[in-house]
Motif scaffolding. Structure first.
Motif, short mmCIF file in Angstrom:
data_model
loop_
_atom_site.label_atom_id
_atom_site.label_comp_id
_atom_site.label_asym_id
_atom_site.label_seq_id
_atom_site.Cartn_x
_atom_site.Cartn_y
_atom_site.Cartn_z
N GLN A 53 39.80 0.83 47.82
CA GLN A 53 38.64 0.04 48.22
C GLN A 53 37.79 -0.36 47.01
O GLN A 53 37.24 -1.46 46.97
N GLY A 54 37.72 0.54 46.04
CA GLY A 54 36.94 0.25 44.83
C GLY A 54 37.48 -0.95 44.07
O GLY A 54 36.72 -1.68 43.42
N THR A 55 38.80 -1.18 44.15
CA THR A 55 39.41 -2.32 43.47
C THR A 55 38.93 -3.65 44.04
O THR A 55 39.03 -4.69 43.38
N TRP A 56 38.42 -3.64 45.28
CA TRP A 56 37.89 -4.88 45.88
C TRP A 56 36.78 -5.48 45.01
O TRP A 56 36.57 -6.69 45.02
N VAL A 57 36.07 -4.63 44.27
CA VAL A 57 34.99 -5.09 43.39
C VAL A 57 35.55 -6.05 42.34
O VAL A 57 34.89 -7.01 41.94
N ILE A 58 36.80 -5.80 41.89
CA ILE A 58 37.44 -6.65 40.88
C ILE A 58 38.09 -7.86 41.54
O ILE A 58 37.91 -9.00 41.11
N THR A 59 38.85 -7.60 42.62
CA THR A 59 39.63 -8.70 43.23
C THR A 59 38.74 -9.72 43.93
O THR A 59 39.05 -10.92 43.92
N SER A 60 37.64 -9.28 44.54
CA SER A 60 36.76 -10.23 45.24
C SER A 60 36.17 -11.24 44.26
O SER A 60 36.07 -12.44 44.56
N TYR A 61 35.79 -10.77 43.08
CA TYR A 61 35.25 -11.65 42.03
C TYR A 61 36.31 -12.66 41.59
O TYR A 61 36.05 -13.86 41.49
N ALA A 62 37.53 -12.15 41.33
CA ALA A 62 38.61 -13.01 40.83
C ALA A 62 39.00 -14.08 41.84
O ALA A 62 39.21 -15.25 41.47
N VAL A 63 39.09 -13.71 43.12
CA VAL A 63 39.49 -14.67 44.16
C VAL A 63 38.42 -15.75 44.34
O VAL A 63 38.73 -16.94 44.42
N ALA A 64 37.15 -15.34 44.39
CA ALA A 64 36.06 -16.32 44.53
C ALA A 64 36.04 -17.28 43.35
O ALA A 64 35.85 -18.49 43.51
N GLU A 65 36.26 -16.75 42.16
CA GLU A 65 36.30 -17.58 40.95
C GLU A 65 37.46 -18.57 41.03
O GLU A 65 37.31 -19.75 40.72
N ALA A 66 38.62 -18.09 41.47
CA ALA A 66 39.81 -18.94 41.57
C ALA A 66 39.60 -20.09 42.55
O ALA A 66 40.00 -21.22 42.29
N GLY A 114 29.77 -13.80 45.50
CA GLY A 114 28.75 -14.76 45.05
C GLY A 114 28.81 -14.97 43.55
O GLY A 114 28.73 -16.12 43.06
N GLN A 115 28.96 -13.88 42.79
CA GLN A 115 29.10 -13.99 41.33
C GLN A 115 30.30 -14.86 40.95
O GLN A 115 30.21 -15.73 40.08
N GLY A 116 31.43 -14.63 41.64
CA GLY A 116 32.65 -15.38 41.35
C GLY A 116 32.52 -16.86 41.67
O GLY A 116 32.98 -17.72 40.92
N LEU A 117 31.87 -17.17 42.82
CA LEU A 117 31.71 -18.57 43.22
C LEU A 117 30.88 -19.35 42.21
O LEU A 117 31.18 -20.50 41.89
N PHE A 118 29.81 -18.72 41.71
CA PHE A 118 28.96 -19.40 40.71
C PHE A 118 29.55 -19.29 39.31
O PHE A 118 29.31 -20.15 38.46
N GLY A 119 30.31 -18.22 39.05
CA GLY A 119 30.89 -18.03 37.70
C GLY A 119 32.09 -18.91 37.44
O GLY A 119 32.36 -19.28 36.30
N GLY A 120 32.83 -19.28 38.52
CA GLY A 120 34.05 -20.08 38.36
C GLY A 120 33.88 -21.34 37.52
O GLY A 120 34.63 -21.58 36.57
N PRO A 121 32.88 -22.20 37.82
CA PRO A 121 32.74 -23.45 37.06
C PRO A 121 32.18 -23.27 35.64
O PRO A 121 32.24 -24.20 34.84
N LEU A 122 31.61 -22.10 35.32
CA LEU A 122 30.93 -21.94 34.03
C LEU A 122 31.89 -22.03 32.84
O LEU A 122 31.55 -22.64 31.82
#
Length: 507
Positions: A53-66, A114-122
């Motif tokens: 479950q802790g890995t979700w912290v990494i994968t959720s960011y990566a998927v949102a960014e993608a 949320g971080q990933g969604l806004f971080g993706g275009p940066l």
């Protein structure tokens, strides 16, 4: 060629400052892709959740960014690159604050999305704006600075994350973004307003975007929840698999016939691009899965602090920084398939070295594969990028780069999920096999003779078995990843001989 005219008075020191703010913003986002890797053990302990479950912290960011990367071009064309860049910085900084304030896994994962969604275009926008504000003769230096922040970020991330977790708390790995984000927002708004890009009302492919979100979201949920729900014996996991498959199928058909697609999948008609991107996705999945698993194994099994786990992970930085300019130069002179194949074979070899790690491995035994991996990564990343982008038409390069970044990021997210899932599953299998063959009595008698109580002696034996099972499981994961790298090293030769791409650089 028309003479370059600076935007406003963006020259001299002001140009240097503007460059600094763009590079710093890119550095902050890149650091955030790896800073959480060494913090997973702290986060799972603090929030009382499993490692999976802790890995979700990494994968959720990566998927949102993608998911957000393909939208970058449309957002910049519709609202202006500077406005979108500043807005994304504000959103990224706000969600960083909320991540730090999170007191449950659900809240933390939501804020990481949320971080990933806004971080993706940066990342792509920082590259675009650097090219825009510098004259053509300075583009190489500007891209050199951008590439340096992109390479150094993943090295600094684990060290910084480990030190912060050990000396403060995991919340501060997100709070440190606040001053950087605020400085970058103010600097960008003050310096770069004159460099705003022209805008036009461009229709967004809502259907394509919706299908992409559903397909990728369902796939990642399936991978993240599969272990806890016993995979396909669960109706939920089965449903997610069906939804993802159908959504992907409809998405491909829709995008192939859409006039303004969110993802131009027609670039896959180029064999060189298709094979290079496929190899990139599998290779980056194995690479990112390894760098997510290693810090967790070191902290769980080897007694390493988060700081020292970060040092081990970051030792690959020296090779990456040293070899990047060398490989970029070689790429203009040699067959890039040979360079990529060499890099993938080398990555397979160092990953195979890890498959023989044991619980008595010293620091150098753990660090040596990391150091060698650092030298191999540029051979893997730079030629594959050049092959992919050199295989498409000039007017397709932007779409191809976006699609390649999407596949690479998704490969990393899937690799991270699978590495921890396989590790967890295989450790249970290894433990059962050891217990079935274990003759406890002699060891139990010896421990009780030394003054251990029956309960303490049994707990000691159980702990040793658990540690050995976790190491055997980690070795199994590394063996699987080694095979993936080796397969990639052979598959890349299916590409047609690439055209020379003078001055090509990783995107």
């Amino acid at each position: 060629m028309s003479k370059f005219v600076p935007f406003g008075d963006l020259t001299g020191q002001k140009l240097l400052l503007a460059t600094f703010f763009l590079a710093l913003a890119n550095f902050m986002v890149v650091v955030d892709t790896t800073i959480a890797n060494v913090a997973v053990a702290h986060i799972t302990g603090s929030l009382a959740v499993s490692t999976t479950q802790g890995t979700w912290v990494i994968t959720s960011y990566a998927v949102a960014e993608a998911i957000c990367v393909p939208l970058t071009g449309w957002l910049a064309g519709r609202f202006g690159a500077v406005k979108v860049f500043a807005s994304c910085l504000i959103g990224f900084t706000t969600f960083s604050l909320l991540c730090g304030l999170s007191n449950s896994l659900e809240m933390l994962v939501f804020c990481r999305i949320g971080q990933g969604l806004f971080g993706g275009p940066l990342m792509p926008l920082s590259q675009t704006l650097l090219m825009r504000i510098h004259p053509p003769e300075k583009h190489a230096q500007a891209m050199g600075l951008w590439a340096m922040t992109t390479v150094v970020g993943p090295i600094v991330g684990p060290i910084m994350g480990g030190w912060i977790c050990d000396n403060f708390s995991w919340h501060w790995i997100f709070f440190i973004n606040l001053p950087i984000g605020i400085i970058c927002v103010l600097g960008v708004l003050k310096m770069l307003k004159p460099a705003e890009t022209p805008t036009e009302h461009v229709r967004v492919d809502v259907m394509g975007l919706s299908l992409l979100v559903i397909a990728v979201g369902a796939l990642q949920l399936m991978l993240d929840l599969g272990h806890d729900h016993d995979w396909f014996s669960s109706q939920l996991i089965l449903s997610l698999a069906v939804i993802s498959t159908f959504a992907f199928a409809i998405f491909i058909v829709w995008e192939a016939t859409e006039k303004n697609p969110i993802v131009n999948i027609n670039v896959f008609r180029h064999r060189g691009f298709s094979i290079a991107v496929l190899t990139m996705g599998f290779g980056f999945g194995a690479f990112f899965g390894s760098i997510v698993l290693i810090p967790q194994w070191l902290q769980t099994n080897m007694g390493y602090t988060a700081t020292w786990a970060g040092y081990v992970t970051a030792t690959m930085g020296l090779g990456s920084v040293t070899m990047s300019p060398v490989v970029a130069k070689l790429s203009t002179k040699m067959d890039q398939r040979a360079l990529a194949s060499f890099g993938l074979f080398m990555l397979g070899g160092v990953t195979l070295m890890r498959a023989f790690w044991s619980n008595d491995a010293d620091f150098m035994a753990l660090a040596l594969p990391q150091i060698l991996q650092g030298f191999a990564v540029p051979f893997f990343f730079i030629p594959l990028t050049n092959i992919a982008l050199g295989s498409v038409q000039p007017n397709e390069v932007a779409a191809a780069a976006g699609l390649m970044n999407f596949v690479r990021t998704m490969g990393g997210a899937i690799g991270a999920s699978l590495s921890v899932t396989i590790w967890d599953d295989h450790s249970s299998i290894a433990r059962s096999e050891m217990v079935s063959k274990l003759n406890v009595e002699p060891t139990l008698s010896e421990l009780t003779a030394r003054g251990f109580s029956q309960e303490t002696a049994l707990a000691t034996i159980s702990n040793l078995v658990n540690k050995e099972a976790l190491t055997l499981a980690a070795d199994h994961v590394f063996l699987v990843f080694s095979v993936i790298f080796m397969a990639g090293a052979m598959i890349i030769w299916l590409c047609p001989k690439p055209r020379k791409v003078e001055g090509a650089a990783p995107h």
